[in-house]
Scaffold this motif. Structure first.
Motif, PDB file in Angstrom:
ATOM      1  N   ILE A  18       0.845  -1.201   0.000  1.00 52.23           N
ATOM      2  CA  ILE A  18       0.000   0.000   0.000  1.00 52.23           C
ATOM      3  C   ILE A  18       0.878   1.248   0.000  1.00 52.23           C
ATOM      4  O   ILE A  18       0.639   2.188  -0.771  1.00 52.23           O
ATOM      5  N   ALA A  19       1.900   1.252   0.843  1.00 51.38           N
ATOM      6  CA  ALA A  19       2.797   2.411   0.902  1.00 51.38           C
ATOM      7  C   ALA A  19       3.447   2.639  -0.464  1.00 51.38           C
ATOM      8  O   ALA A  19       3.540   3.778  -0.937  1.00 51.38           O
ATOM      9  N   ALA A  55      -3.542   2.002   8.047  1.00 59.56           N
ATOM     10  CA  ALA A  55      -3.008   2.958   9.030  1.00 59.56           C
ATOM     11  C   ALA A  55      -1.501   2.778   9.178  1.00 59.56           C
ATOM     12  O   ALA A  55      -0.754   3.766   9.279  1.00 59.56           O
ATOM     13  N   ARG A  56      -1.041   1.537   9.173  1.00 55.59           N
ATOM     14  CA  ARG A  56       0.407   1.285   9.280  1.00 55.59           C
ATOM     15  C   ARG A  56       1.150   1.845   8.069  1.00 55.59           C
ATOM     16  O   ARG A  56       2.218   2.448   8.213  1.00 55.59           O
ATOM     17  N   ALA A  57       0.584   1.654   6.881  1.00 58.34           N
ATOM     18  CA  ALA A  57       1.209   2.198   5.665  1.00 58.34           C
ATOM     19  C   ALA A  57       1.270   3.726   5.751  1.00 58.34           C
ATOM     20  O   ALA A  57       2.300   4.332   5.436  1.00 58.34           O
ATOM     21  N   TYR A  58       0.184   4.334   6.200  1.00 57.96           N
ATOM     22  CA  TYR A  58       0.161   5.796   6.294  1.00 57.96           C
ATOM     23  C   TYR A  58       1.147   6.308   7.348  1.00 57.96           C
ATOM     24  O   TYR A  58       1.778   7.336   7.146  1.00 57.96           O
ATOM     25  N   ARG A  59       1.274   5.586   8.459  1.00 55.29           N
ATOM     26  CA  ARG A  59       2.268   5.981   9.474  1.00 55.29           C
ATOM     27  C   ARG A  59       3.675   5.960   8.888  1.00 55.29           C
ATOM     28  O   ARG A  59       4.485   6.853   9.137  1.00 55.29           O
ATOM     29  N   GLU A  60       3.965   4.935   8.102  1.00 53.62           N
ATOM     30  CA  GLU A  60       5.277   4.828   7.469  1.00 53.62           C
ATOM     31  C   GLU A  60       5.510   6.006   6.528  1.00 53.62           C
ATOM     32  O   GLU A  60       6.593   6.598   6.517  1.00 53.62           O
ATOM     33  N   ALA A  63       6.163   9.089   8.549  1.00 57.25           N
ATOM     34  CA  ALA A  63       7.516   9.063   9.111  1.00 57.25           C
ATOM     35  C   ALA A  63       8.568   9.434   8.061  1.00 57.25           C
ATOM     36  O   ALA A  63       9.602  10.018   8.389  1.00 57.25           O
ATOM     37  N   GLU A  64       8.288   9.122   6.809  1.00 58.56           N
ATOM     38  CA  GLU A  64       9.208   9.453   5.715  1.00 58.56           C
ATOM     39  C   GLU A  64       9.035  10.893   5.241  1.00 58.56           C
ATOM     40  O   GLU A  64       9.771  11.355   4.371  1.00 58.56           O
ATOM     41  N   GLY A  65       8.034  11.580   5.775  1.00 55.59           N
ATOM     42  CA  GLY A  65       7.798  12.969   5.382  1.00 55.59           C
ATOM     43  C   GLY A  65       7.036  13.111   4.081  1.00 55.59           C
ATOM     44  O   GLY A  65       7.063  14.176   3.460  1.00 55.59           O
ATOM     45  N   LEU A  66       6.368  12.046   3.651  1.00 55.53           N
ATOM     46  CA  LEU A  66       5.623  12.091   2.398  1.00 55.53           C
ATOM     47  C   LEU A  66       4.181  12.529   2.600  1.00 55.53           C
ATOM     48  O   LEU A  66       3.559  13.070   1.684  1.00 55.53           O
ATOM     49  N   LEU A  67       3.632  12.256   3.787  1.00 52.25           N
ATOM     50  CA  LEU A  67       2.277  12.660   4.126  1.00 52.25           C
ATOM     51  C   LEU A  67       2.333  13.495   5.392  1.00 52.25           C
ATOM     52  O   LEU A  67       3.173  13.274   6.260  1.00 52.25           O
TER      53      LEU A  67
END
Length: 136
Positions: A18-19, A55-60, A63-67
């Motif tokens: 997903i990420a 939610a885990r994909a979005y957290r990642e 954390a990467e500064g993409l969202l």
């Protein structure tokens, strides 16, 4: 509504897929800086996965500064995301091609055969025609 799909046969964790799909959507311009990504529940329903996985994909991605969280609204694509996602997409494709080339070498194919197969597959996928049309 952004439509994301998972790739059948991809054995990576669903959250990682997903990420990557979100990264690819940003890299291709389907998602632009400031644009909201689908909500966790909306995307989970679309992909038929557990909301915790999205939610885990979005957290990642956060954390990467993409969202970035937009108060009371959701998550939006950051201004830096397109450049980072394009680099990420190139690295992903490079890794997948490297693995395929390594497998082809182990099976005894010559470099010229590998090049021909790659060229043929590129042409068959229609990507070459689309790319050529964009350049003319």
């Amino acid at each position: 509504m952004l439509l994301l799909g998972l790739i059948p046969g991809d054995d990576r964790a669903i959250y990682a897929q997903i990420a990557d799909r979100v990264r690819f959507a940003v890299a291709s311009g389907a998602l632009r800086p400031g644009e909201l990504v689908p909500s966790v529940r909306e995307l989970a329903k679309q992909l038929v996965v557990n909301p915790n996985t999205v939610a885990r994909a979005y957290r990642e991605l956060q954390a990467e500064g993409l969202l970035d969280a937009v108060r009371g609204t959701g998550l939006s694509v950051t201004a830096e995301a397109p450049e980072r996602c394009q680099a990420s997409r190139r690295a992903y494709v490079r890794d997948r091609l490297r693995a395929a080339i390594d497998e082809a070498r182990r099976s005894g194919l010559e470099p010229s055969e590998i090049e021909r197969i790659l060229h043929d597959q590129w042409r068959e996928s229609g990507i070459a025609a689309k790319h050529e049309g964009a350049q003319s």
